[in-house]
Design a protein around this motif. Structure first.
Motif, PDB file in Angstrom:
ATOM      1  N   ILE A  24     -49.658 130.030  96.930  1.00 51.92           N
ATOM      2  CA  ILE A  24     -51.011 129.696  97.258  1.00 51.92           C
ATOM      3  C   ILE A  24     -51.573 128.908  98.330  1.00 51.92           C
ATOM      4  N   GLU A  25     -52.389 129.230  98.990  1.00 55.25           N
ATOM      5  CA  GLU A  25     -53.092 128.028 100.070  1.00 55.25           C
ATOM      6  C   GLU A  25     -54.374 127.847  99.134  1.00 55.25           C
ATOM      7  N   GLN A  44     -56.072 121.039  88.401  1.00 53.01           N
ATOM      8  CA  GLN A  44     -55.988 122.241  87.605  1.00 53.01           C
ATOM      9  C   GLN A  44     -54.923 123.362  88.095  1.00 53.01           C
ATOM     10  N   VAL A  45     -54.875 123.637  89.172  1.00 56.68           N
ATOM     11  CA  VAL A  45     -54.056 124.501  89.782  1.00 56.68           C
ATOM     12  C   VAL A  45     -52.705 124.031  89.854  1.00 56.68           C
ATOM     13  N   ALA A  46     -52.391 122.949  90.042  1.00 55.63           N
ATOM     14  CA  ALA A  46     -50.993 122.185  89.778  1.00 55.63           C
ATOM     15  C   ALA A  46     -50.340 122.236  88.425  1.00 55.63           C
ATOM     16  N   PRO A  52     -45.559 127.844  94.375  1.00 52.85           N
ATOM     17  CA  PRO A  52     -45.679 126.754  95.214  1.00 52.85           C
ATOM     18  C   PRO A  52     -47.317 126.773  95.426  1.00 52.85           C
ATOM     19  N   VAL A  53     -47.913 125.880  95.816  1.00 55.80           N
ATOM     20  CA  VAL A  53     -49.238 125.711  96.350  1.00 55.80           C
ATOM     21  C   VAL A  53     -49.434 124.807  97.495  1.00 55.80           C
ATOM     22  N   GLN A  54     -49.868 125.212  98.474  1.00 58.29           N
ATOM     23  CA  GLN A  54     -50.108 124.611  99.894  1.00 58.29           C
ATOM     24  C   GLN A  54     -51.669 123.925  99.973  1.00 58.29           C
ATOM     25  N   ARG A  86     -44.197 117.357  92.672  1.00 62.64           N
ATOM     26  CA  ARG A  86     -43.131 117.576  91.799  1.00 62.64           C
ATOM     27  C   ARG A  86     -43.578 118.799  91.242  1.00 62.64           C
ATOM     28  N   ASN A  87     -44.916 119.285  91.445  1.00 62.48           N
ATOM     29  CA  ASN A  87     -45.337 120.672  90.878  1.00 62.48           C
ATOM     30  C   ASN A  87     -45.578 121.612  91.971  1.00 62.48           C
ATOM     31  N   GLY A  88     -44.582 121.436  92.933  1.00 58.97           N
ATOM     32  CA  GLY A  88     -44.612 122.515  93.995  1.00 58.97           C
ATOM     33  C   GLY A  88     -45.622 122.390  95.061  1.00 58.97           C
ATOM     34  N   ILE A  89     -46.296 121.239  94.895  1.00 59.26           N
ATOM     35  CA  ILE A  89     -47.437 121.220  95.860  1.00 59.26           C
ATOM     36  C   ILE A  89     -47.076 120.600  97.321  1.00 59.26           C
ATOM     37  N   GLY A  90     -47.569 121.308  98.199  1.00 58.35           N
ATOM     38  CA  GLY A  90     -47.280 120.816  99.698  1.00 58.35           C
ATOM     39  C   GLY A  90     -48.789 120.811 100.365  1.00 58.35           C
ATOM     40  N   ILE A  91     -48.869 120.631 101.693  1.00 59.04           N
ATOM     41  CA  ILE A  91     -50.138 120.186 102.572  1.00 59.04           C
ATOM     42  C   ILE A  91     -50.250 121.408 103.523  1.00 59.04           C
TER      43      ILE A  91
END
Length: 237
Positions: A24-25, A44-46, A52-54, A86-91
């Motif tokens: 997800i972006e 909420q999304v995390a 993975p979420v960017q 740690r929840n697969g979050i990036g930027i």
């Protein structure tokens, strides 16, 4: 084939992740090209999405040239986002100089704040005249995992030769090419065959007739996922 889908709500992210998205972006301000979403939405999304979420880090849509106060805002946003790493979050970031080059000084400051977060360099890349040189610069940074680009054109479908060249360059780099901007279902298979790209970024193509004002639609997700799955193992030019 990896599919990244733009989400502007938790519902978007849940629908996309349940129906074939690999990443997800997460943004707000879809019509402005994407801005930093709220911490509430990020949280909420995390908590609810397993892929993975960017997260977009972009304080305004005036330009990709940022003042000291803009950069300070971005750094604070990154520090807040980092707690969800740690929840697969990036930027997702992109910074340019007044001359239209990568602002390496600011980029390095942002990467330092990002620590070990996964980083996408966004379509600020499409405002750079010499994209091959810019790509080589970005390949010097281990945190940057991909470049989102339309090949410098309004639609990536107008830049198949450029995308093909960048994909070829990516074969000797850790930085993947994420193709997006103007892609639609009918052209997807041919575009992938022509360019050899392995990562696709979609926004309005998987939404209803109102585009950014509609939710991601499960049936459109299924259609895209089926096309991408058919491409796996197929000989690409």
């Amino acid at each position: 084939m990896l599919l990244e889908v733009i989400a502007i709500t938790t519902e978007d992210a849940l629908i996309a992740s349940a129906h074939g998205a690999n990443r997800i972006e997460l943004i707000t301000g879809f019509m402005e090209g994407g801005l930093t979403p709220s911490i509430g939405l990020i949280e909420q999304v995390a908590q609810q999405v397993s892929i993975p979420v960017q997260v977009m880090v972009r304080p305004h849509s005036r330009s990709f040239v940022y003042s000291k106060s803009d950069v300070a805002t971005m750094v604070q946003d990154i520090k807040a986002i980092r707690q969800y790493g740690r929840n697969g979050i990036g930027i997702v970031v992109g910074v340019l100089t007044e001359a239209g080059l990568i602002d390496t000084y600011t980029l390095e400051h942002i990467l330092d704040a990002s620590q070990d977060l996964d980083v996408t360099f966004h379509r600020a890349f499409d405002e750079i005249a010499d994209q091959e040189q810019a790509y080589e610069q970005l390949s010097n940074y281990s945190q940057i995992k991909r470049v989102l680009t339309s090949g410098g054109k309004p639609s990536v479908l107008q830049a198949t030769d450029r995308i093909k060249r960048l994909v070829e360059m990516s074969k000797t780099s850790h930085v993947a090419i994420l193709a997006g901007g103007g892609l639609h279902t009918n052209a997807l298979a041919e575009f992938i065959e022509e360019t050899g790209v392995k990562e696709i970024h979609l926004g309005t193509a998987v939404r209803g007739p109102m585009g950014a004002n509609d939710l991601v639609e499960s049936d459109k997700m299924h259609t895209v996922r089926a096309i991408l799955d058919q491409m796996i193992g197929k000989k690409i030019k």
